[in-house]
Write an enzyme that holds these catalytic residues in place. Structure first.
Site, PDB file in Angstrom:
ATOM      1  N   LYS A  35       0.855  -1.192   0.000  1.00  0.00           N
ATOM      2  CA  LYS A  35       0.000   0.000   0.000  1.00  0.00           C
ATOM      3  C   LYS A  35       0.884   1.232   0.000  1.00  0.00           C
ATOM      4  CE  LYS A  35      -3.785  -2.102   2.629  1.00  0.00           C
ATOM      5  NZ  LYS A  35      -4.610  -1.988   3.848  1.00  0.00           N
ATOM      6  N   HIS A  59      -0.006   6.350   3.356  1.00  0.00           N
ATOM      7  CA  HIS A  59      -1.064   7.325   3.580  1.00  0.00           C
ATOM      8  C   HIS A  59      -0.477   8.450   4.421  1.00  0.00           C
ATOM      9  CE1 HIS A  59      -4.835   9.093   5.099  1.00  0.00           C
ATOM     10  NE2 HIS A  59      -5.364   8.594   4.004  1.00  0.00           N
ATOM     11  N   HIS A  68       0.511   7.915   8.025  1.00  0.00           N
ATOM     12  CA  HIS A  68       1.766   7.276   8.414  1.00  0.00           C
ATOM     13  C   HIS A  68       2.833   8.311   8.801  1.00  0.00           C
ATOM     14  CE1 HIS A  68       0.233   3.788   5.901  1.00  0.00           C
ATOM     15  NE2 HIS A  68       0.454   3.262   7.088  1.00  0.00           N
TER      16      HIS A  68
END
Length: 578
Positions: free
Chosen positions: A138, A141, A144
């Site tokens: 992933k 984002h 994070h």
């Protein structure tokens, strides 16, 4: 140095009150700098002495303060002692304050404030900090960002005060999410797209398969089957998972390099997939494992043993859970690294998870779990780019750099530099960090592009601008080391205010080391910038007599070093020009 004065005053108090010097070290505090006329440098709270049992209380704080004052005398270090409301104030000789706080610049700039006796009160040893910890396959984002920069600050702080620090990135690289991704990639994946933009393609596949699985029982079954194959180390499933992991870590390292963050260990849930079975067996052997009616395996954490509180460690199909792997990871780390303390940095939604983790470890007889700590943080609200799209960290960093570069191009004070984009990137990241660190970590905060990037506000841009301005002054005029100077020429109020503020530096680091909050250091550095701005206006170097110019340069050089060192602990890379 502040420690010289604190030690001297503590010694005098020790002789009078017949207590060890150490008990007075933390009871003494530097007096905050204010806009009013400042006389005292250190303050002793009589109430603190009562509270800590150092002095027996007769109930009258003020009379005991005055009684102690009568026994304290002026000497070669302290030129004035006075009482306030329940406190005793100490003012040190001004010339000695200048001499001790400045000393020979360059000799101990990197360790300024770090040799304080205050830190002797902190337990030292090996500190393991787990932070960042994204889920592989992933894109980062924006959420994070908080775990990454907070964990980096804690690691920097612990290292600066003498701890042996191990930085761990515990990747989310196992679990049912890879069952979903594996099943989804079989259906929707493209090797070509995976090579072009790996994280974006894996993210797209994951979103699509989750959407389809809501209405498709066969797809959910395929996902469970893929994860079971992973748990049993089936070749094809493991090969695909390993590929996802390798390309994810490679992409993440580029972002970490940009943030100035490094890790000693890239670990992950997958590292402990075998050990989870050993954990389950140990729990069973200890009589802690119970099987519910649904077939799940749990550990009863309720005080009365009535299952009112429990932690699930195995699904009904026998596959492990996040907490099972966390138990195995904690035990493995203790054996490998013999840490004194372990700190986990995640958002506050995981507080219950870590509470259960520590409880299970203690129930298993691991007393060291008492030295494990979770540092929770709140959510960032309103973080959007101009396009208002789904926010990924790289997008935020790119936009912050673009906005900073634009602001720098409009400023008349911007210096010519070899790589303006790199400078803009570092300054923009500074702005992100300071906006994040100004308040309590556990609080949510609203992201504000304009306020964050202001050069005249209490921002990371202000810190960088002040540092660059001081660097420029020292570079153009010298660093103040060439000539001996008369310390009496630096007794102006602006100079004394800066030196009094620097007396706080070790206290600020000590307090931050206790509660792991960066706001104390941020506020200290911002206040220092305000004091520097006034001093630069009122204490010119250029055009002053040589001895005065050299003295002021020494003041500004020392201040520049403290500012830079404090910024580095926060995780900010100081720039010399902007």
């Amino acid at each position: 140095m502040a420690c010289f004065f604190r030690r001297h005053i503590a010694s005098k108090l020790s002789q009078i009150l017949q207590q060890p010097e150490d008990v007075f070290i933390s009871a003494l505090s530097a007096v905050p700098v204010s806009n009013k006329q400042q006389t005292a440098d250190f303050r002793l709270s009589i109430g603190t002495l009562f509270k800590d049992g150092i002095v027996p209380s007769n109930g009258d704080v003020q009379s005991q303060a005055e009684a102690l004052l009568n026994e304290l005398k002026q000497d070669r270090v302290v030129e004035e002692v006075s009482t306030g409301r329940g406190v005793i104030n100490f003012r040190v000789h001004r010339k000695l304050l200048v001499q001790k706080m400045l000393g020979p610049c360059g000799k101990d700039d990197d360790t300024f404030g770090l040799n304080s006796e205050l830190f002797n009160r902190l337990e030292k040893g090996r500190t393991l900090v787990e932070f960042g910890s994204p889920n592989i396959a992933k894109r980062f984002h924006a959420g994070h960002l908080r775990s990454t920069i907070i964990g980096n600050f804690i690691a920097n702080l612990k290292q600066s005060i003498g701890n042996d620090v191990i930085r761990v990135n515990y990747l989310g690289d196992w679990g049912m999410q890879f069952g979903m991704l594996g099943a989804g990639f079989d259906r929707y994946g493209s090797q070509e797209k995976l090579e072009e933009n790996p994280l974006q393609h894996m993210f797209d596949v994951y979103v699509q398969v989750n959407r389809e699985a809501e209405m498709n029982e066969d797809l959910r079954h395929a996902a469970r089957d893929f994860f079971r194959r992973l748990e049993h180390h089936e070749g094809k499933a493991m090969a695909l998972w390993q590929h996802f992991r390798e390309i994810s870590v490679k992409e993440y390292q580029q972002v970490y390099n940009r943030l100035g963050v490094h890790y000693d260990i890239y670990s992950g849930e997958s590292f402990h997939r075998v050990q989870t079975q050993e954990v389950v067996q140990e729990l069973q052997h200890l009589g802690l494992l119970k099987i519910t009616e649904k077939g799940t395996a749990v550990v009863d954490l309720s005080p009365s043993g009535d299952m009112s509180s429990y932690s699930t460690v195995l699904r009904s199909d026998g596959t492990s859970l996040y907490i099972t792997r966390d138990i195995a990871a904690a035990m493995d780390r203790k054996e490998k690294y013999t840490f004194h303390e372990m700190i986990y940095v995640t958002d506050k939604s995981q507080e219950n998870h870590f509470h259960q983790l520590f409880q299970v470890l203690l129930a298993m007889g691991h007393s060291w779990a008492q030295r494990c700590r979770h540092v929770p943080f709140g959510l960032v609200q309103g973080m959007k780019t101009r396009h208002g799209e789904v926010i990924f960290l790289e997008d935020v960093l790119d936009e912050a750099r673009a906005r900073m570069l634009h602001n720098m191009s409009l400023s008349k004070t911007t210096k010519e530099m070899d790589n303006p984009e790199d400078t803009a990137d570092k300054v923009a990241i500074s702005a992100l960090i300071v906006q994040d660190f100004k308040g309590p970590l556990e609080a949510d905060y609203r992201f504000d592009w304009d306020r964050m990037l202001q050069a005249k506000g209490d921002t990371g841009v202000r810190l960088q601008y002040t540092h660059a301005r001081l660097c420029s002054l020292v570079h153009l005029q010298g660093n103040g080391q060439e000539l001996e100077f008369d310390h009496s020429v630096l007794v102006e109020p602006r100079t004394i205010s800066i030196l009094q503020h620097l007396l706080h530096y070790d206290e600020v680091l000590y307090r931050s080391a206790q509660d792991l909050q960066p706001k104390h250091l941020v506020n200290f550095l911002i206040k220092l910038c305000h004091l520097v701005a006034s001093a630069l206006r009122d204490l010119p170097v250029k055009g002053s007599p040589p001895n005065v110019a050299q003295a002021r340069l020494q003041l500004f050089s020392r201040t520049c070093s403290v500012l830079a060192n404090g910024m580095r602990i926060l995780g900010i890379t100081p720039v010399d020009k902007m």
